[in-house]
Design a protein around this motif. Structure first.
Motif, PDB file in Angstrom:
ATOM      1  N   LEU A   1       0.817  -1.208   0.000  1.00  0.00           N
ATOM      2  CA  LEU A   1       0.000   0.000   0.000  1.00  0.00           C
ATOM      3  C   LEU A   1       0.853   1.262   0.000  1.00  0.00           C
ATOM      4  N   ALA A   2       2.069   1.172   0.527  1.00  0.00           N
ATOM      5  CA  ALA A   2       2.954   2.337   0.529  1.00  0.00           C
ATOM      6  C   ALA A   2       3.322   2.734  -0.893  1.00  0.00           C
ATOM      7  N   ALA A   3       3.344   1.771  -1.802  1.00  0.00           N
ATOM      8  CA  ALA A   3       3.682   2.067  -3.192  1.00  0.00           C
ATOM      9  C   ALA A   3       2.535   2.756  -3.924  1.00  0.00           C
ATOM     10  N   CYS A   4       1.313   2.634  -3.414  1.00  0.00           N
ATOM     11  CA  CYS A   4       0.149   3.250  -4.049  1.00  0.00           C
ATOM     12  C   CYS A   4      -0.006   4.675  -3.524  1.00  0.00           C
ATOM     13  N   VAL A   5       0.055   5.616  -4.410  1.00  0.00           N
ATOM     14  CA  VAL A   5      -0.055   7.017  -4.021  1.00  0.00           C
ATOM     15  C   VAL A   5      -1.122   7.659  -4.886  1.00  0.00           C
ATOM     16  N   THR A   6      -2.066   8.324  -4.250  1.00  0.00           N
ATOM     17  CA  THR A   6      -3.103   9.017  -5.004  1.00  0.00           C
ATOM     18  C   THR A   6      -2.518  10.280  -5.615  1.00  0.00           C
ATOM     19  N   PRO A   7      -3.163  10.838  -6.630  1.00  0.00           N
ATOM     20  CA  PRO A   7      -2.662  12.090  -7.222  1.00  0.00           C
ATOM     21  C   PRO A   7      -2.589  13.225  -6.194  1.00  0.00           C
ATOM     22  N   GLN A   8      -3.534  13.266  -5.269  1.00  0.00           N
ATOM     23  CA  GLN A   8      -3.510  14.313  -4.250  1.00  0.00           C
ATOM     24  C   GLN A   8      -2.300  14.136  -3.334  1.00  0.00           C
ATOM     25  N   GLU A   9      -2.003  12.882  -2.971  1.00  0.00           N
ATOM     26  CA  GLU A   9      -0.839  12.635  -2.120  1.00  0.00           C
ATOM     27  C   GLU A   9       0.451  12.965  -2.869  1.00  0.00           C
ATOM     28  N   ARG A  10       0.504  12.637  -4.148  1.00  0.00           N
ATOM     29  CA  ARG A  10       1.686  12.949  -4.947  1.00  0.00           C
ATOM     30  C   ARG A  10       1.870  14.464  -5.050  1.00  0.00           C
ATOM     31  N   HIS A  11       0.769  15.192  -5.243  1.00  0.00           N
ATOM     32  CA  HIS A  11       0.834  16.651  -5.318  1.00  0.00           C
ATOM     33  C   HIS A  11       1.351  17.218  -3.997  1.00  0.00           C
ATOM     34  N   ALA A  12       0.852  16.679  -2.874  1.00  0.00           N
ATOM     35  CA  ALA A  12       1.307  17.147  -1.567  1.00  0.00           C
ATOM     36  C   ALA A  12       2.793  16.833  -1.364  1.00  0.00           C
ATOM     37  N   MET A  13       3.235  15.665  -1.811  1.00  0.00           N
ATOM     38  CA  MET A  13       4.659  15.321  -1.688  1.00  0.00           C
ATOM     39  C   MET A  13       5.512  16.250  -2.548  1.00  0.00           C
ATOM     40  N   ASP A  14       5.029  16.565  -3.756  1.00  0.00           N
ATOM     41  CA  ASP A  14       5.754  17.508  -4.607  1.00  0.00           C
ATOM     42  C   ASP A  14       5.834  18.879  -3.958  1.00  0.00           C
ATOM     43  N   GLN A  15       4.734  19.324  -3.369  1.00  0.00           N
ATOM     44  CA  GLN A  15       4.746  20.615  -2.680  1.00  0.00           C
ATOM     45  C   GLN A  15       5.757  20.605  -1.541  1.00  0.00           C
ATOM     46  N   ASN A  16       5.774  19.526  -0.770  1.00  0.00           N
ATOM     47  CA  ASN A  16       6.740  19.421   0.333  1.00  0.00           C
ATOM     48  C   ASN A  16       8.165  19.417  -0.197  1.00  0.00           C
ATOM     49  N   GLN A  17       8.395  18.745  -1.315  1.00  0.00           N
ATOM     50  CA  GLN A  17       9.732  18.702  -1.900  1.00  0.00           C
ATOM     51  C   GLN A  17      10.173  20.087  -2.355  1.00  0.00           C
ATOM     52  N   CYS A  18       9.305  20.799  -3.041  1.00  0.00           N
ATOM     53  CA  CYS A  18       9.651  22.147  -3.501  1.00  0.00           C
ATOM     54  C   CYS A  18       9.862  23.087  -2.314  1.00  0.00           C
ATOM     55  N   TYR A  19       9.058  22.929  -1.279  1.00  0.00           N
ATOM     56  CA  TYR A  19       9.230  23.752  -0.064  1.00  0.00           C
ATOM     57  C   TYR A  19      10.573  23.420   0.581  1.00  0.00           C
ATOM     58  N   ALA A  20      10.950  22.132   0.589  1.00  0.00           N
ATOM     59  CA  ALA A  20      12.237  21.730   1.146  1.00  0.00           C
ATOM     60  C   ALA A  20      13.391  22.277   0.318  1.00  0.00           C
ATOM     61  N   PHE A  21      13.172  22.495  -0.985  1.00  0.00           N
ATOM     62  CA  PHE A  21      14.195  23.097  -1.831  1.00  0.00           C
ATOM     63  C   PHE A  21      14.364  24.582  -1.540  1.00  0.00           C
ATOM     64  N   GLY A  22      13.438  25.157  -0.793  1.00  0.00           N
ATOM     65  CA  GLY A  22      13.544  26.563  -0.416  1.00  0.00           C
ATOM     66  C   GLY A  22      12.595  27.481  -1.160  1.00  0.00           C
ATOM     67  N   PHE A  23      11.689  26.936  -1.955  1.00  0.00           N
ATOM     68  CA  PHE A  23      10.734  27.762  -2.679  1.00  0.00           C
ATOM     69  C   PHE A  23       9.516  28.023  -1.804  1.00  0.00           C
ATOM     70  N   GLU A  24       9.050  29.245  -1.828  1.00  0.00           N
ATOM     71  CA  GLU A  24       7.867  29.622  -1.064  1.00  0.00           C
ATOM     72  C   GLU A  24       6.618  29.382  -1.914  1.00  0.00           C
ATOM     73  N   PRO A  25       5.550  28.857  -1.299  1.00  0.00           N
ATOM     74  CA  PRO A  25       4.311  28.648  -2.053  1.00  0.00           C
ATOM     75  C   PRO A  25       3.796  29.950  -2.670  1.00  0.00           C
ATOM     76  N   ASP A  26       3.086  29.832  -3.764  1.00  0.00           N
ATOM     77  CA  ASP A  26       2.490  30.954  -4.495  1.00  0.00           C
ATOM     78  C   ASP A  26       3.538  31.897  -5.083  1.00  0.00           C
ATOM     79  N   THR A  27       4.707  31.339  -5.448  1.00  0.00           N
ATOM     80  CA  THR A  27       5.717  32.135  -6.145  1.00  0.00           C
ATOM     81  C   THR A  27       6.005  31.459  -7.478  1.00  0.00           C
ATOM     82  N   ASP A  28       6.626  32.204  -8.383  1.00  0.00           N
ATOM     83  CA  ASP A  28       6.975  31.644  -9.690  1.00  0.00           C
ATOM     84  C   ASP A  28       7.966  30.488  -9.551  1.00  0.00           C
ATOM     85  N   GLY A  29       8.926  30.628  -8.660  1.00  0.00           N
ATOM     86  CA  GLY A  29       9.913  29.564  -8.450  1.00  0.00           C
ATOM     87  C   GLY A  29       9.253  28.277  -7.967  1.00  0.00           C
ATOM     88  N   PHE A  30       8.272  28.404  -7.083  1.00  0.00           N
ATOM     89  CA  PHE A  30       7.551  27.242  -6.571  1.00  0.00           C
ATOM     90  C   PHE A  30       6.785  26.558  -7.703  1.00  0.00           C
TER      91      PHE A  30
END
Length: 143
Positions: free
Chosen positions: A35-64
């Motif tokens: 089940l850990a291998a199964c990821v919904t699109p919403q969970e994948r989007h949230a993981m991507d957001q967390n990854q971009c935030y970890a890269f130092g990009f702020e939400p609602d910016t062009d870099g993000f």
């Protein structure tokens, strides 16, 4: 002597009780990993957001937004490469099967009339020549 038999019976009984428990734990662990291998699109989007935030990009910016698009494009390229790989594998399997069938057909035609080889049929390895409607295979002779 009786004490040894008693202990042997106890260890056998405890083994019988722990084996199903161990099997249940193993099954639960396998299900959790599956089940850990199964990821919904919403969970994948949230993981991507967390990854971009970890890269130092702020939400609602062009870099993000660029970071999110980059992750999406990387995933799409990886999926396309995977699809191409499996298509190539399937094409290679088909090519090998057709080449093997051609060899079987040639061998079968060369063995025509040789009584050492059985007559081919539907249960034989090989196939049917649709032009002549005859069976061919690796150890067959023509009828």
């Amino acid at each position: 002597m009786r004490d040894t038999a008693s202990r042997a019976g106890q260890s056998e009984g405890s083994l019988n009780r722990t084996l199903p428990t161990v099997a249940k734990l193993g099954l639960a662990a396998a299900c959790a990993l599956g089940l850990a291998a199964c990821v919904t699109p919403q969970e994948r989007h949230a993981m991507d957001q967390n990854q971009c935030y970890a890269f130092g990009f702020e939400p609602d910016t062009d870099g993000f937004a660029e970071c999110m698009m980059g992750l999406h494009q990387q995933r799409a390229v990886a999926q396309a490469n995977s699809n191409l790989y499996w298509q190539a594998q399937l094409a290679e399997q088909n090519r090998r099967r057709e080449a093997r069938q051609d060899l079987y057909k040639i061998a079968s035609l060369q063995r025509s009339g040789d009584p050492r080889f059985p007559i081919c049929g539907a249960s034989s390895d090989g196939g049917m020549d649709r032009r002549t409607m005859t069976w061919y295979g690796p150890n067959c002779r023509a009828r």
